[in-house]
Design a protein around this motif. Structure first.
Motif, PDB file in Angstrom:
ATOM      1  N   LYS A  84      -1.617   7.793   5.712  1.00 57.55           N
ATOM      2  CA  LYS A  84      -0.836   9.032   5.833  1.00 57.55           C
ATOM      3  C   LYS A  84      -0.592   9.319   7.298  1.00 57.55           C
ATOM      4  O   LYS A  84      -1.288   8.805   8.179  1.00 57.55           O
ATOM      5  N   SER A  85       0.411  10.129   7.568  1.00 61.21           N
ATOM      6  CA  SER A  85       0.712  10.499   8.946  1.00 61.21           C
ATOM      7  C   SER A  85      -0.434  11.319   9.536  1.00 61.21           C
ATOM      8  O   SER A  85      -1.162  12.012   8.816  1.00 61.21           O
TER       9      SER A  85
ATOM     10  N   MET B 120       0.849  -1.182   0.000  1.00 63.04           N
ATOM     11  CA  MET B 120       0.000   0.000   0.000  1.00 63.04           C
ATOM     12  C   MET B 120       0.891   1.240   0.000  1.00 63.04           C
ATOM     13  O   MET B 120       1.771   1.371   0.849  1.00 63.04           O
ATOM     14  N   ALA B 121       0.653   2.139  -0.918  1.00 64.72           N
ATOM     15  CA  ALA B 121       1.430   3.374  -0.962  1.00 64.72           C
ATOM     16  C   ALA B 121       0.787   4.405  -0.057  1.00 64.72           C
ATOM     17  O   ALA B 121      -0.425   4.451   0.082  1.00 64.72           O
TER      18      ALA B 121
ATOM     19  N   GLU C  93       5.501   8.285   5.255  1.00 68.21           N
ATOM     20  CA  GLU C  93       6.544   9.294   5.054  1.00 68.21           C
ATOM     21  C   GLU C  93       7.748   8.702   4.315  1.00 68.21           C
ATOM     22  O   GLU C  93       8.901   8.922   4.677  1.00 68.21           O
ATOM     23  N   GLY C  94       7.451   7.920   3.302  1.00 70.24           N
ATOM     24  CA  GLY C  94       8.493   7.355   2.459  1.00 70.24           C
ATOM     25  C   GLY C  94       9.206   6.145   3.032  1.00 70.24           C
ATOM     26  O   GLY C  94      10.098   5.587   2.399  1.00 70.24           O
ATOM     27  N   ARG C  95       8.770   5.711   4.224  1.00 71.37           N
ATOM     28  CA  ARG C  95       9.428   4.572   4.875  1.00 71.37           C
ATOM     29  C   ARG C  95       8.519   3.346   4.832  1.00 71.37           C
ATOM     30  O   ARG C  95       7.381   3.390   5.296  1.00 71.37           O
TER      31      ARG C  95
ATOM     32  N   ASN D 209       5.417   4.404  18.896  1.00 76.25           N
ATOM     33  CA  ASN D 209       4.132   4.333  18.205  1.00 76.25           C
ATOM     34  C   ASN D 209       4.031   5.445  17.163  1.00 76.25           C
ATOM     35  O   ASN D 209       4.544   6.550  17.364  1.00 76.25           O
ATOM     36  N   ALA D 210       3.358   5.145  16.079  1.00 72.83           N
ATOM     37  CA  ALA D 210       3.157   6.132  15.017  1.00 72.83           C
ATOM     38  C   ALA D 210       1.667   6.293  14.764  1.00 72.83           C
ATOM     39  O   ALA D 210       0.967   5.303  14.503  1.00 72.83           O
TER      40      ALA D 210
END
Length: 238
Positions: free
Chosen positions: A15-16, A8-9, A71-73, A45-46
């Motif tokens: 998204k953040s 999943m992109a 975030e690109g990770r 945690n994110a």
């Protein structure tokens, strides 16, 4: 068949999410996104937001793990817990568990029994005592479900979890579960009727009323008799 693990992109589904709290979460849901958290793996945690429509389509397709990009990770996650609304028809929050490459995870997989047991033709009744099997495996090897054919299950027999032919790379999460029975075929015991108790014979209001009336009538008769005796004594004196 293992659950598919979909890439999943970030721009497509996740998204953040900087703002947290009930009010912000409600606003987020109004825009078609739902709050989620990514935890585990020895990292902080994110907080993220997930496109609910696309995520729901993934669930219907059988996905239980995915490769997220935040975030690109890239982050590989397991869909650990889904929280629904009070009606149970809308997802309102998701817990994602981080996964490490090559690390086995513990999950519960639905157990499906298929066929007619031989013992049922002898009067036996099927009792399935385990609905989900705790297993350990790599994320990409998580079975969608475990199916067992029970045609050979005889009368007065029971089968144990250790007898289930699990898919390649899948093990029982707890070896001690091997002796745990998950299905049996036995005769239904006829339960004896319970002994009547005093509460089973609660008097009906009509009966109580009649008894009260009878008691009242008896009292009136006593008064009338007493009056007649007094009248007789009075006549004698006169």
């Amino acid at each position: 068949h293992p659950y598919p693990s979909h890439p999943m992109a970030e721009t497509e589904i996740v998204k953040s999410r900087a703002q947290i709290g009930g009010r912000n979460n409600r606003r987020l849901r109004d825009t078609g996104w739902i709050p989620a958290v990514i935890y585990g793996g020895g990292e902080p945690n994110a907080n993220v937001a997930v496109d609910v429509a696309r995520f729901t389509r993934m669930l219907r397709g059988g996905a239980r793990a995915a490769d997220l990009e935040v975030e690109g990770r890239p982050i590989k996650v397991l869909f650990k817990q889904l929280q629904y609304n009070s009606l149970g028809d809308e997802i309102i929050h998701i817990d994602f568990q981080r996964l490490k490459a090559g690390e086995r995870i513990r999950v519960k997989v639905p157990l499906e029994l298929v066929g007619d047991a031989a013992g049922a033709r002898e009067g036996g009744v099927i009792h399935q005592t385990v609905k989900e099997v705790p297993v350990a495996c790599l994320p990409e090897a998580i079975p969608e479900k475990i199916t067992v054919l029970i045609a050979d299950l005889g009368f007065n027999q029971e089968w144990r979890l250790g007898q289930i032919p699990l898919p390649a790379g899948v093990l029982l999460a707890d070896p001690g579960d091997a002796e745990r029975a998950y299905v049996s075929c036995r005769k239904v015991k006829e339960e004896a009727a319970p002994e009547p108790t005093p509460t089973d014979f609660a008097a009906e209001p009509e009966v109580i009323t009649e008894k009260k009336e009878e008691a009242g009538e008896e009292k009136d008769k006593d008064k009338e008799k007493e009056k007649k005796e007094k009248d007789k004594e009075k006549e004698k004196k006169e």
